[in-house]
Motif scaffolding. Structure first.
Motif, PDB file in Angstrom:
ATOM      1  N   TRP A 139      -7.104   0.529 -18.285  1.00  0.00           N
ATOM      2  CA  TRP A 139      -8.244   0.386 -17.333  1.00  0.00           C
ATOM      3  C   TRP A 139      -7.529  -0.215 -16.136  1.00  0.00           C
ATOM      4  O   TRP A 139      -7.473  -0.030 -15.074  1.00  0.00           O
ATOM      5  CB  TRP A 139      -9.031  -0.701 -17.794  1.00  0.00           C
ATOM      6  N   GLN A 140      -6.488  -1.338 -16.495  1.00  0.00           N
ATOM      7  CA  GLN A 140      -5.822  -2.027 -15.297  1.00  0.00           C
ATOM      8  C   GLN A 140      -4.985  -1.090 -14.484  1.00  0.00           C
ATOM      9  O   GLN A 140      -5.115  -1.197 -13.425  1.00  0.00           O
ATOM     10  CB  GLN A 140      -4.956  -3.145 -16.048  1.00  0.00           C
ATOM     11  N   THR A 141      -4.186  -0.230 -15.245  1.00  0.00           N
ATOM     12  CA  THR A 141      -3.429   0.666 -14.488  1.00  0.00           C
ATOM     13  C   THR A 141      -4.170   1.689 -13.767  1.00  0.00           C
ATOM     14  O   THR A 141      -3.561   2.289 -12.673  1.00  0.00           O
ATOM     15  CB  THR A 141      -2.159   1.343 -15.581  1.00  0.00           C
ATOM     16  N   LEU A 142      -5.330   2.220 -14.362  1.00  0.00           N
ATOM     17  CA  LEU A 142      -6.161   2.944 -13.590  1.00  0.00           C
ATOM     18  C   LEU A 142      -6.575   2.406 -12.080  1.00  0.00           C
ATOM     19  O   LEU A 142      -6.549   3.022 -11.328  1.00  0.00           O
ATOM     20  CB  LEU A 142      -7.342   3.585 -14.315  1.00  0.00           C
ATOM     21  N   VAL A 143      -7.018   1.323 -12.364  1.00  0.00           N
ATOM     22  CA  VAL A 143      -7.537   0.601 -11.183  1.00  0.00           C
ATOM     23  C   VAL A 143      -6.458   0.519  -9.976  1.00  0.00           C
ATOM     24  O   VAL A 143      -6.562   0.666  -9.091  1.00  0.00           O
ATOM     25  CB  VAL A 143      -7.945  -1.136 -11.308  1.00  0.00           C
ATOM     26  N   GLY A 144      -5.119  -0.094 -10.570  1.00  0.00           N
ATOM     27  CA  GLY A 144      -4.046  -0.103  -9.978  1.00  0.00           C
ATOM     28  C   GLY A 144      -3.643   1.207  -9.182  1.00  0.00           C
ATOM     29  O   GLY A 144      -3.260   1.299  -8.066  1.00  0.00           O
ATOM     30  N   GLY A 145      -3.467   2.245  -9.753  1.00  0.00           N
ATOM     31  CA  GLY A 145      -3.271   3.590  -9.413  1.00  0.00           C
ATOM     32  C   GLY A 145      -4.218   3.975  -8.414  1.00  0.00           C
ATOM     33  O   GLY A 145      -3.589   4.563  -7.352  1.00  0.00           O
ATOM     34  N   ILE A 146      -5.379   3.621  -8.493  1.00  0.00           N
ATOM     35  CA  ILE A 146      -6.526   4.273  -7.462  1.00  0.00           C
ATOM     36  C   ILE A 146      -6.218   3.478  -6.291  1.00  0.00           C
ATOM     37  O   ILE A 146      -6.544   3.979  -5.277  1.00  0.00           O
ATOM     38  CB  ILE A 146      -7.825   4.147  -8.076  1.00  0.00           C
ATOM     39  N   LEU A 147      -6.156   1.923  -6.226  1.00  0.00           N
ATOM     40  CA  LEU A 147      -5.947   1.289  -5.150  1.00  0.00           C
ATOM     41  C   LEU A 147      -4.861   1.739  -4.460  1.00  0.00           C
ATOM     42  O   LEU A 147      -4.569   1.845  -3.288  1.00  0.00           O
ATOM     43  CB  LEU A 147      -5.722  -0.266  -5.554  1.00  0.00           C
ATOM     44  N   LEU A 148      -3.573   1.904  -5.116  1.00  0.00           N
ATOM     45  CA  LEU A 148      -2.266   2.382  -4.645  1.00  0.00           C
ATOM     46  C   LEU A 148      -2.440   3.905  -3.818  1.00  0.00           C
ATOM     47  O   LEU A 148      -2.003   4.130  -2.874  1.00  0.00           O
ATOM     48  CB  LEU A 148      -1.177   2.488  -5.626  1.00  0.00           C
ATOM     49  N   HIS A 149      -3.215   4.487  -4.543  1.00  0.00           N
ATOM     50  CA  HIS A 149      -3.361   6.130  -3.836  1.00  0.00           C
ATOM     51  C   HIS A 149      -4.348   5.884  -2.586  1.00  0.00           C
ATOM     52  O   HIS A 149      -3.917   6.558  -1.654  1.00  0.00           O
ATOM     53  CB  HIS A 149      -4.200   6.876  -4.977  1.00  0.00           C
ATOM     54  N   ILE A 150      -5.258   4.923  -2.695  1.00  0.00           N
ATOM     55  CA  ILE A 150      -6.187   4.853  -1.433  1.00  0.00           C
ATOM     56  C   ILE A 150      -5.225   4.219  -0.580  1.00  0.00           C
ATOM     57  O   ILE A 150      -5.422   4.731   0.952  1.00  0.00           O
ATOM     58  CB  ILE A 150      -7.307   3.873  -1.739  1.00  0.00           C
ATOM     59  N   CYS A 151      -4.500   3.284  -0.727  1.00  0.00           N
ATOM     60  CA  CYS A 151      -3.756   2.754   0.325  1.00  0.00           C
ATOM     61  C   CYS A 151      -2.662   3.852   1.041  1.00  0.00           C
ATOM     62  O   CYS A 151      -2.491   3.712   2.162  1.00  0.00           O
ATOM     63  CB  CYS A 151      -2.837   1.593  -0.233  1.00  0.00           C
ATOM     64  N   TRP A 152      -2.024   4.636   0.253  1.00  0.00           N
ATOM     65  CA  TRP A 152      -1.323   5.732   0.765  1.00  0.00           C
ATOM     66  C   TRP A 152      -1.963   6.774   1.523  1.00  0.00           C
ATOM     67  O   TRP A 152      -1.558   6.950   2.613  1.00  0.00           O
ATOM     68  CB  TRP A 152      -0.961   6.286  -0.544  1.00  0.00           C
ATOM     69  N   LYS A 153      -3.073   7.001   1.072  1.00  0.00           N
ATOM     70  CA  LYS A 153      -3.901   7.931   2.002  1.00  0.00           C
ATOM     71  C   LYS A 153      -4.414   7.302   3.296  1.00  0.00           C
ATOM     72  O   LYS A 153      -4.532   8.245   4.221  1.00  0.00           O
ATOM     73  CB  LYS A 153      -5.235   8.549   1.233  1.00  0.00           C
ATOM     74  N   LEU A 154      -4.661   6.182   3.477  1.00  0.00           N
ATOM     75  CA  LEU A 154      -5.045   5.329   4.412  1.00  0.00           C
ATOM     76  C   LEU A 154      -3.884   5.301   5.568  1.00  0.00           C
ATOM     77  O   LEU A 154      -3.937   4.636   6.443  1.00  0.00           O
ATOM     78  CB  LEU A 154      -5.819   4.325   4.235  1.00  0.00           C
ATOM     79  N   GLY A 155      -2.574   5.457   4.970  1.00  0.00           N
ATOM     80  CA  GLY A 155      -1.495   4.984   5.436  1.00  0.00           C
ATOM     81  C   GLY A 155      -1.073   3.604   5.749  1.00  0.00           C
ATOM     82  O   GLY A 155      -0.211   3.321   6.438  1.00  0.00           O
ATOM     83  N   TRP A 156      -1.576   3.006   4.584  1.00  0.00           N
ATOM     84  CA  TRP A 156      -0.957   1.484   4.725  1.00  0.00           C
ATOM     85  C   TRP A 156       0.162   1.115   4.044  1.00  0.00           C
ATOM     86  O   TRP A 156       0.914   0.326   4.317  1.00  0.00           O
ATOM     87  CB  TRP A 156      -2.143   0.549   4.168  1.00  0.00           C
ATOM     88  N   VAL A 157       0.631   2.372   3.012  1.00  0.00           N
ATOM     89  CA  VAL A 157       1.726   2.342   2.443  1.00  0.00           C
ATOM     90  C   VAL A 157       2.361   3.608   2.350  1.00  0.00           C
ATOM     91  O   VAL A 157       1.671   4.482   2.708  1.00  0.00           O
ATOM     92  CB  VAL A 157       1.679   1.671   0.947  1.00  0.00           C
ATOM     93  N   GLU A 158       3.781   3.801   2.367  1.00  0.00           N
ATOM     94  CA  GLU A 158       4.554   4.980   2.224  1.00  0.00           C
ATOM     95  C   GLU A 158       4.951   5.479   0.916  1.00  0.00           C
ATOM     96  O   GLU A 158       5.543   4.493   0.144  1.00  0.00           O
ATOM     97  CB  GLU A 158       5.403   5.134   3.309  1.00  0.00           C
ATOM     98  N   ILE A 159       4.317   6.653   0.480  1.00  0.00           N
ATOM     99  CA  ILE A 159       4.625   7.104  -1.047  1.00  0.00           C
ATOM    100  C   ILE A 159       5.333   8.456  -0.860  1.00  0.00           C
ATOM    101  O   ILE A 159       4.826   9.298  -0.267  1.00  0.00           O
ATOM    102  CB  ILE A 159       3.614   6.941  -1.948  1.00  0.00           C
ATOM    103  N   ASN A 160       6.459   8.420  -1.342  1.00  0.00           N
ATOM    104  CA  ASN A 160       7.319  10.107  -1.353  1.00  0.00           C
ATOM    105  C   ASN A 160       7.988   9.947  -2.725  1.00  0.00           C
ATOM    106  O   ASN A 160       8.951   9.558  -2.763  1.00  0.00           O
ATOM    107  CB  ASN A 160       8.163  10.168  -0.395  1.00  0.00           C
ATOM    108  N   CYS A 161       7.113  10.655  -3.679  1.00  0.00           N
ATOM    109  CA  CYS A 161       7.634  10.583  -4.998  1.00  0.00           C
ATOM    110  C   CYS A 161       9.051  11.752  -5.112  1.00  0.00           C
ATOM    111  O   CYS A 161       9.603  11.810  -6.344  1.00  0.00           O
ATOM    112  CB  CYS A 161       6.700  11.241  -6.018  1.00  0.00           C
ATOM    113  N   GLY A 162       9.478  12.297  -3.859  1.00  0.00           N
ATOM    114  CA  GLY A 162      10.640  13.099  -4.136  1.00  0.00           C
ATOM    115  C   GLY A 162      10.456  14.351  -5.011  1.00  0.00           C
ATOM    116  O   GLY A 162       9.287  15.053  -5.052  1.00  0.00           O
ATOM    117  N   SER A 163      11.512  15.037  -5.323  1.00  0.00           N
ATOM    118  CA  SER A 163      11.445  16.178  -6.176  1.00  0.00           C
ATOM    119  C   SER A 163      10.691  15.923  -7.442  1.00  0.00           C
ATOM    120  O   SER A 163      10.820  14.765  -8.108  1.00  0.00           O
ATOM    121  CB  SER A 163      12.781  16.806  -5.886  1.00  0.00           C
TER     122      SER A 163
END
Length: 296
Positions: free
Chosen positions: A41-65
């Motif tokens: 549950w904790q990692t799900l909440v963290g993952g969703i929040l990080l994904h939202i911040c990524w889509k809103l452009g607040w953080v940059e995520i580029n998982c590469g190849s």
């Protein structure tokens, strides 16, 4: 920068305190000892929040190849070991004891780097590791609340933490940023813990959990996930904007604040030898900060 640094650091300490107090409350007071569900549950909440911040452009995520992702998966496996074993240990051990054992993960990192990577270390770092090892090794002897299962899972936790640090340092040249690595950790953890919840019996056992506590449990898990996510973001911020010594200093301050405040919230049988163990750990942490400062 001089004003923002202390503000971020103090906020980091506050979130560190809240994260551990909430986790300890859910695991020990409410006795919700189902780590696959709790950490999932904790990692799900963290993952969703990080994904939202990524889509809103607040953080940059580029998982590469795909090759970069696959190469990082062993570290994600260690990450799951860290959070799973950490929950099992924290549910049974006082926070100061848990944090002292957690600090001993530096001993594992030191040994692995010396044996497999032939890294040379200063005498100060050797002294630091020695104090951390002594403090952790003497805890079971003087702990009146000794719990064999708690110490076992704490050892698993510190070993996984030590290997995770080694793996992270060995991938410094990787195209994956800290947030990329954490995003992969979140996704991997949610998937693995979801599949593991049934074989471990957590999914069935949770049905026996008192219904009266369910709303408190959900609130605690959500709060823990949110604080854990914010704690991770602030840690990345401190690591990127400060020197390693300054980053370790804030981490040390956060541990001390959390350990001291937990004494007023949760019961612990504190005696003089146990307090000496805590002080020896603190000395080891201080020498570790000094080592990083001399090396920078």
């Amino acid at each position: 920068m001089y004003f923002r640094g202390p503000a971020v650091g103090l906020t980091f300490c506050s979130f560190h305190l809240a994260f551990y107090l909430i986790n300890k409350y859910v695991l020990s007071i409410l006795k919700f000892t189902y780590p696959t569900l709790f950490q999932g549950w904790q990692t799900l909440v963290g993952g969703i929040l990080l994904h939202i911040c990524w889509k809103l452009g607040w953080v940059e995520i580029n998982c590469g190849s795909r090759a970069d992702i696959v190469a990082w998966l062993p570290a994600s496996a260690f990450f799951v070991g860290i959070i799973y074993a950490g929950s099992r240990a924290l549910s049974r051990l006082p926070i100061p004891v848990f944090l002292t054992l957690h600090s001993a993960s530096e001993v594992v990192t030191f040994v692995v780097q010396r044996i497999f990577y032939r890294e040379q270390s200063s005498y100060i770092r050797l002294c630091s590791v020695t104090f951390l090892l002594i403090s952790a090794g003497c805890l079971p002897i003087h702990d009146k609340q000794f719990d064999a299962d708690g110490y076992f899972w704490a050892i698993v936790h510190l070993v996984c933490s030590g290997f995770y640090k080694v793996f992270q340092k060995s991938h410094k040249s990787s195209l994956l940023s800290d947030l990329d690595q954490q995003y992969i950790n979140y996704v991997f953890s949610v998937l693995l813990l979801a599949f593991a919840s049934h074989p471990t019996g957590d999914l069935i056992s949770v049905l026996e959990f008192p219904f009266l506590y369910f709303h408190t449990f959900h609130s605690g898990c959500c709060a823990s996930g949110i604080f854990g996510f914010l704690l991770m973001l602030l840690s990345v911020k401190l690591r990127s904007s400060l020197s390693p010594a300054h980053h370790l200093s804030w981490g040390f301050l956060a541990k001390v604040l959390t350990a001291v405040m937990s004494l007023f919230v949760f019961e612990i049988s504190l005696n003089v030898p146990l307090a000496i163990c805590f002080l020896a750990c603190a000395l080891g942490e201080i020498l570790r900060v000094y080592t990083e400062k001399m090396g920078s």
